[in-house]
Write a protein that holds these residues in place. Structure first.
Motif, short mmCIF file in Angstrom:
data_model
loop_
_atom_site.label_atom_id
_atom_site.label_comp_id
_atom_site.label_asym_id
_atom_site.label_seq_id
_atom_site.Cartn_x
_atom_site.Cartn_y
_atom_site.Cartn_z
N ALA A 190 1.28 -1.51 0.17
CA ALA A 190 -0.19 0.17 -0.24
C ALA A 190 0.81 1.15 -0.34
CB ALA A 190 -1.02 0.17 0.87
N TYR A 191 2.04 1.41 0.71
CA TYR A 191 3.11 2.42 0.57
C TYR A 191 3.35 2.78 -1.14
CZ TYR A 191 7.24 4.79 1.67
OH TYR A 191 7.76 6.15 1.55
N PHE A 193 1.84 1.69 -3.86
CA PHE A 193 0.65 2.39 -4.44
C PHE A 193 0.55 3.65 -3.84
CE2 PHE A 193 0.57 -2.66 -6.19
CZ PHE A 193 0.80 -2.07 -7.29
N GLY A 194 0.00 4.14 -2.82
CA GLY A 194 -0.57 5.44 -2.03
C GLY A 194 0.15 6.33 -2.07
N THR A 195 2.00 5.87 -1.90
CA THR A 195 2.71 6.85 -1.26
C THR A 195 3.35 7.55 -2.05
OG1 THR A 195 2.53 6.22 1.37
CG2 THR A 195 4.73 7.94 1.03
N TYR A 222 -5.14 3.25 -7.12
CA TYR A 222 -6.03 3.87 -6.39
C TYR A 222 -6.44 2.73 -6.26
CZ TYR A 222 -9.33 6.07 -3.74
OH TYR A 222 -10.98 6.08 -2.76
N ASP A 225 -4.12 0.69 -3.83
CA ASP A 225 -3.62 1.56 -2.59
C ASP A 225 -4.60 0.84 -2.07
OD1 ASP A 225 -2.53 3.13 -0.95
OD2 ASP A 225 -4.10 4.30 -1.34
N ASP A 229 -4.33 -0.93 1.78
CA ASP A 229 -4.52 -0.36 2.76
C ASP A 229 -5.52 -0.58 3.69
OD1 ASP A 229 -3.63 2.29 4.14
OD2 ASP A 229 -5.30 2.17 4.32
#
Length: 389
Positions: A190-191, A193-195, A222, A225, A229
C-alpha cells in the motif's frame, strides 16, 4: 509495542486455557486512553457519552421486548441508535467540511453493532442482556476504528469460551501470520501504490486533463492502494483478535478474483456487506413481500439493491461521488442479476470454459476499479482543477 506487551498476559492465560476478562477490560481502557487521549480528548469524551447512552438504549429496549413487541417501538429504538451517526455524516456537508463535535473514530462500526443487537433482541435471538459483555463487544479495541464488524452472539461465544491449548495454538499461529501479512500489505504494498505512485500518477492525470491513459493508471493505482491499505489494517485487527482468542471474521477473500459483481460483494469488506445484506436488504425485501406492496420478486430485489447501495453511498459521505458510487453498484448488480437469469435460461447456448471465466473476472475487476475511481473523488478534483485553470 504497547499492544504487543499488553497481549502477553492474554497469550499466557489462553495457553493455560484461562480467560482474563478483567485484564482484557483494563487493556481496552488503556488502549482507548492512548487512542483518544491528548489532542483527541474531545473524541474520547464523545465516545464515552455515546456508548453510555447507547447501552442504556439497548437495555431499555431489551426490558421492553421481554414484555411486548410493538413494531413502532422497535423502529424508534433503531432511529434513536443511528441519529448520532446521521448527524456526524451530515454535519460536514451542512457546515462546509467542519466535523461534528459528537463524532469520533469508529462511530460507524459501533453503531452497526448496536443496531445489529437491537434487531437481534427484537428477533428473540439475544436472550439475555449482559452489561460487561455488551460494553466489551462495542469497545473491542482491535476492531473499534474500522472493523471488521462482528456479531454479538458470535463474539460472546468466543469471549466466554475457554479454548483447548491445541486449538488456541492454531489461532495464535494464524494471528501472527495475519499480522505479518497485514504489515506487508499496509507498509510495503500500500505504501508503494499510495505514497510513491499515486501522487505522481495523479499529477500527470491532472496535467493532461480529461480522459487519458494517466487517468486509467490512476484508477488502477488507487484501487490497489485502497485494497492493500484496508485489507492490511483488517488483517492487523483479525490477527490481534485471534491472539486474544477471539475469531473475528475476515473482511476480504480475494475480491479481485470474483467472476461477477455480486460475488465481489461476497468477498469485499465482507462483514460490512453482510451486515447491510442481513439488516437492510433482507428486512426491506421481507417487509415489502409481507405487506404485498409489490408483486414482482425481481422488482422487489432491484428496489432492495437501489435502497441498499444508496444508503451505503450516503454512509460514506454526503457528496455526489459517494452517492453515484452507490448507484453505480446498484445498477451493476441489477444488470448482473439480469445476466445470470438469462444465462440460466440459455445455459446450453452460452459457452462456459476457462476463457469465459477469465474474461468474467477481468470484466468484473475493471468495473470495480472504475467504481473506485468514482469513489476516490478524483474526478471531482479534475473538474475543479479544469474550472480553476
Amino acid at each position: 509495542m504497547f499492544i504487543t506487551l499488553a497481549l502477553i498476559p492474554i497469550i499466557i492465560a489462553n495457553l493455560y486455557e484461562k480467560k482474563l476478562h478483567w485484564y482484557q477490560s483494563i487493556s481496552t481502557v488503556a488502549f482507548l486512553l492512548l487512542s483518544f487521549g491528548g489532542i483527541k480528548w474531545h473524541q474520547g469524551i464523545a465516545l464515552i457519552i455515546y456508548v453510555v447512552l447507547e447501552v442504556i438504549l439497548i437495555k431499555i429496549y431489551y426490558e421492553y421486548r421481554k414484555r411486548a413487541n410493538v413494531s413502532w417501538i422497535f423502529y424508534i429504538a433503531v432511529i434513536v441508535a443511528i441519529i448520532p451517526l446521521v448527524i456526524v455524516k451530515i454535519t460536514p456537508a451542512v457546515y462546509g467540511g467542519k466535523a461534528s463535535i459528537i463524532g469520533f473514530l469508529g462511530i460507524s462500526y459501533i453503531t452497526f453493532k448496536i443496531v445489529g443487537m437491537i434487531m437481534e433482541i427484537r428477533d428473540g435471538a439475544i436472550k439475555e442482556f449482559k452489561l460487561r459483555q455488551t460494553v466489551e463487544f462495542l469497545l473491542f479495541f482491535p476492531t473499534i476504528s474500522s472493523g471488521p464488524i462482528d456479531r454479538y452472539r458470535r463474539f460472546l461465544g468466543d469471549y466466554d469460551k475457554k479454548l483447548p491449548q491445541k486449538k488456541y495454538l492454531d489461532m495464535l499461529e494464524k494471528g501472527v501470520w495475519y499480522i505479518f501479512l497485514g504489515f506487508v500489505y499496509k507498509f510495503f504494498i500500500a505504501y508503494f501504490f499510495g505514497t510513491i505512485l499515486l501522487p505522481q500518477v495523479g499529477q500527470n492525470a491532472l496535467a493532461h486533463g480529461g480522459i487519458s491513459w494517466w487517468l486509467v493508471a490512476y484508477m488502477y493505482v488507487y484501487s490497489m492502494d485502497l485494497f492493500f491499505d484496508f485489507a492490511g489494517y483488517s488483517l492487523f485487527a483479525v490477527g490481534t483478535s485471534y491472539i486474544m482468542g477471539i475469531a473475528t471474521p475476515m473482511n476480504f477473500n480475494k475480491p479481485f478474483s470474483a467472476p461477477n459483481i455480486k460475488e465481489f460483494w461476497n468477498r469485499w469488506h465482507m462483514t460490512l456487506s453482510f451486515w447491510f445484506r442481513d439488516y437492510i436488504y433482507m428486512r426491506l425485501v421481507f417487509f415489502i413481500m409481507k405487506k404485498k406492496l409489490i408483486k414482482s420478486k425481481i422488482t422487489i430485489a432491484n428496489l432492495g439493491y437501489l435502497t441498499l447501495f444508496l444508503i451505503m453511498g450516503f454512509w460514506h459521505g454526503v457528496t455526489w461521488y459517494y452517492i453515484v458510487y452507490g448507484l453505480f453498484h446498484a445498477c451493476a448488480i441489477i444488470i448482473c442479476d439480469m445476466w445470470l437469469r438469462f444465462k440460466k435460461k440459455h445455459r446450453d447456448q452460452i459457452p462456459s470454459n476457462r476463457f469465459t471465466k477469465m474474461f468474467a473476472v477481468f470484466l468484473t475487476f475493471n468495473i470495480v476499479c472504475f467504481s473506485f475511481l468514482i469513489f476516490s473523488g478524483f474526478l471531482n478534483t479534475m473538474l475543479v482543477h479544469h474550472i480553476m485553470k
